[in-house]
Motif scaffolding. Structure first.
Motif, mmCIF file in Angstrom:
data_model
loop_
_atom_site.group_PDB
_atom_site.id
_atom_site.type_symbol
_atom_site.label_atom_id
_atom_site.label_comp_id
_atom_site.label_asym_id
_atom_site.label_seq_id
_atom_site.Cartn_x
_atom_site.Cartn_y
_atom_site.Cartn_z
ATOM 1 N N ALA A 1 20.284 -7.691 11.637
ATOM 2 C CA ALA A 1 21.660 -7.709 11.133
ATOM 3 C C ALA A 1 21.699 -7.684 9.605
ATOM 4 O O ALA A 1 22.544 -7.013 9.008
ATOM 5 N N SER A 2 20.781 -8.393 8.968
ATOM 6 C CA SER A 2 20.751 -8.413 7.500
ATOM 7 C C SER A 2 20.446 -7.029 6.937
ATOM 8 O O SER A 2 21.029 -6.609 5.921
ATOM 9 N N LEU A 3 19.541 -6.307 7.581
ATOM 10 C CA LEU A 3 19.236 -4.943 7.147
ATOM 11 C C LEU A 3 20.446 -4.041 7.355
ATOM 12 O O LEU A 3 20.780 -3.213 6.495
ATOM 13 N N ALA A 4 21.127 -4.210 8.492
ATOM 14 C CA ALA A 4 22.323 -3.414 8.767
ATOM 15 C C ALA A 4 23.407 -3.678 7.722
ATOM 16 O O ALA A 4 24.093 -2.740 7.275
ATOM 17 N N LEU A 5 23.574 -4.925 7.343
ATOM 18 C CA LEU A 5 24.577 -5.284 6.346
ATOM 19 C C LEU A 5 24.314 -4.552 5.035
ATOM 20 O O LEU A 5 25.233 -3.960 4.443
ATOM 21 N N PHE A 6 23.086 -4.560 4.577
ATOM 22 C CA PHE A 6 22.759 -3.867 3.332
ATOM 23 C C PHE A 6 23.035 -2.375 3.442
ATOM 24 O O PHE A 6 23.685 -1.777 2.584
ATOM 25 N N LEU A 7 22.551 -1.752 4.520
ATOM 26 C CA LEU A 7 22.673 -0.301 4.657
ATOM 27 C C LEU A 7 24.123 0.161 4.789
ATOM 28 O O LEU A 7 24.445 1.306 4.459
ATOM 29 N N CYS A 8 25.001 -0.725 5.267
ATOM 30 C CA CYS A 8 26.412 -0.371 5.423
ATOM 31 C C CYS A 8 27.261 -0.760 4.218
ATOM 32 O O CYS A 8 28.449 -0.414 4.160
ATOM 33 N N ASN B 1 17.735 8.349 6.288
ATOM 34 C CA ASN B 1 16.481 7.596 6.371
ATOM 35 C C ASN B 1 16.424 6.742 7.631
ATOM 36 O O ASN B 1 17.441 6.307 8.159
ATOM 37 N N ASP B 2 15.193 6.507 8.056
ATOM 38 C CA ASP B 2 14.906 5.608 9.178
ATOM 39 C C ASP B 2 14.218 4.371 8.619
ATOM 40 O O ASP B 2 13.264 4.496 7.840
ATOM 41 N N TYR B 3 14.683 3.198 9.009
ATOM 42 C CA TYR B 3 14.139 1.949 8.480
ATOM 43 C C TYR B 3 13.501 1.111 9.591
ATOM 44 O O TYR B 3 14.195 0.427 10.334
ATOM 45 N N PRO B 4 12.164 1.181 9.713
ATOM 46 C CA PRO B 4 11.492 0.305 10.684
ATOM 47 C C PRO B 4 11.643 -1.154 10.277
ATOM 48 O O PRO B 4 11.543 -1.493 9.091
ATOM 49 N N ILE B 5 11.904 -2.000 11.252
ATOM 50 C CA ILE B 5 11.869 -3.450 11.039
ATOM 51 C C ILE B 5 11.008 -3.978 12.173
ATOM 52 O O ILE B 5 11.480 -4.282 13.263
ATOM 53 N N ASN C 1 22.200 6.634 8.408
ATOM 54 C CA ASN C 1 20.829 6.146 8.480
ATOM 55 C C ASN C 1 20.584 5.533 9.855
ATOM 56 O O ASN C 1 21.515 5.368 10.649
ATOM 57 N N CYS C 2 19.338 5.193 10.127
ATOM 58 C CA CYS C 2 19.047 4.469 11.364
ATOM 59 C C CYS C 2 18.027 3.365 11.114
ATOM 60 O O CYS C 2 17.259 3.406 10.142
ATOM 61 N N ILE C 3 18.063 2.389 11.984
ATOM 62 C CA ILE C 3 17.128 1.266 11.975
ATOM 63 C C ILE C 3 16.244 1.385 13.203
ATOM 64 O O ILE C 3 16.710 1.717 14.293
ATOM 65 N N SER C 4 14.948 1.114 13.029
ATOM 66 C CA SER C 4 13.999 1.178 14.149
ATOM 67 C C SER C 4 13.322 -0.176 14.342
ATOM 68 O O SER C 4 12.280 -0.458 13.732
ATOM 69 N N PRO C 5 13.877 -1.014 15.200
ATOM 70 C CA PRO C 5 13.240 -2.314 15.451
ATOM 71 C C PRO C 5 12.018 -2.185 16.359
ATOM 72 O O PRO C 5 11.923 -1.270 17.187
ATOM 73 N N ALA C 6 11.118 -3.135 16.202
ATOM 74 C CA ALA C 6 10.061 -3.361 17.194
ATOM 75 C C ALA C 6 10.618 -4.395 18.175
ATOM 76 O O ALA C 6 11.815 -4.412 18.436
ATOM 77 N N ARG C 7 9.767 -5.233 18.742
ATOM 78 C CA ARG C 7 10.270 -6.241 19.685
ATOM 79 C C ARG C 7 11.107 -7.287 18.949
ATOM 80 O O ARG C 7 10.649 -7.916 18.006
ATOM 81 N N ILE C 8 12.320 -7.448 19.424
ATOM 82 C CA ILE C 8 13.253 -8.428 18.869
ATOM 83 C C ILE C 8 13.594 -9.410 19.980
ATOM 84 O O ILE C 8 13.874 -9.005 21.117
ATOM 85 N N HIS C 9 13.577 -10.707 19.669
ATOM 86 C CA HIS C 9 13.834 -11.725 20.690
ATOM 87 C C HIS C 9 15.332 -11.822 20.965
ATOM 88 O O HIS C 9 16.089 -12.461 20.234
ATOM 89 N N THR C 10 15.749 -11.170 22.034
ATOM 90 C CA THR C 10 17.144 -11.163 22.465
ATOM 91 C C THR C 10 17.229 -11.700 23.896
ATOM 92 O O THR C 10 16.202 -11.856 24.565
ATOM 93 N N PRO C 11 18.436 -11.949 24.402
ATOM 94 C CA PRO C 11 18.575 -12.354 25.805
ATOM 95 C C PRO C 11 17.984 -11.342 26.774
ATOM 96 O O PRO C 11 17.552 -11.705 27.869
#
Length: 255
Positions: free
Chosen positions: A225-232, A242-246, A178-188
């Motif tokens: 990360a929480s979405l990744a944990l569930f999917l794995c 499936n692709d999962y937008p977050i 599967n894949c995850i599709s983030p929008a803007r995420i506050h990272t360094p």
């Protein structure tokens, strides 16, 4: 209730030294997973080892097939490879006219070839095990048009379609993809981008970018990360291809 326990599982996470990758690494360790991180930045590795000493780190350029295969063979000798998270990636700003051939090659080498190299190496072990999970980090740019993201969107579109191909081709081996599709995420990365391009205006630009999300804020690495944990986890055992937008509603609620 399993609480998405990853006990006795081994995960390989690329780009796990910062941002979303580090949040996934931290959460997986908390859920009893043995995590191997592939990272091409020695400073990030040193910081990760200090922050999460349980993690096994490997200095690796994922665009180099030989480096990737050597590390996966090393990991695979000591344990099964249950999970691969293709998180490593680089960004680029520009439309087709101001994207150079060198820009395109650089994006391709990490965002596409890197995913290909790691997935191929992991599948060698997962096929023999008759089980495994591959989770790719795509983007909302995989499916919607975003200004000045030509090369980046191209690469993330490829990640999405690679996900579907792998999911289809390896069903008989019990491998999910599967894949995850983030929008803007506050990272360094976001903070560094703002300080480099908008010195003295970081706060105002951060608020402006946050408001482009329908929910009025950027996402948090921990939420991805929480979405990744569930999917794995085994709890997602009936989910593949499936692709999962977050995305705080960006794809469906924008405009």
């Amino acid at each position: 209730m399993s609480n998405f326990n990853l006990k006795n599982k081994t995960a390989v996470i690329t780009g796990g030294g910062s941002g979303i990758g580090k949040a996934i690494t931290q959460l997986f360790v908390q859920h009893n997973c043995q995590v191997h991180v592939l990272e091409n930045n020695s400073d990030s590795i040193a910081q990760l080892q200090n922050d999460i000493p349980e993690v096994v780190t490997h200095l690796c350029d994922i665009s180099k097939k030989e480096e990737v295969e050597k590390i996966f063979n090393l990991i695979g000798k000591g344990s099964e490879i249950d999970i691969l998270i293709n998180n490593a990636g680089i960004a680029h700003i520009g439309n087709i006219e101001n994207t150079t051939e060198e820009d395109l090659d650089r994006i391709y080498s990490i965002n596409i070839k890197g995913v290909f190299n790691c997935a191929k190496a992991a599948l060698h072990f997962m096929k023999a095990q008759k089980k495994g999970v591959i989770l790719n980090m795509a983007s909302i740019a995989s499916t919607v048009g975003i200004s000045d993201r030509f090369a980046y969107s191209m690469s993330k579109g490829a990640v999405l379609t690679m996900t579907l191909s792998i999911a289809k081709d390896y069903l008989e081996y019990g491998i999910r993809c599967n894949c995850i599709s983030p929008a803007r995420i506050h990272t360094p990365f976001v903070d560094g981008f703002l300080s480099s391009n908008y010195p003295g205006e970081e706060k105002q630009m951060f608020e402006k970018l946050s408001k482009t999300q329908p929910m009025g804020r950027m996402g948090k690495p921990e939420e991805v990360a929480s979405l990744a944990l569930f999917l794995c986890s085994d709890d997602a055992g009936f989910i593949t291809g499936n692709d999962y937008p977050i995305d705080g509603g960006f794809i469906k609620l924008q405009g």
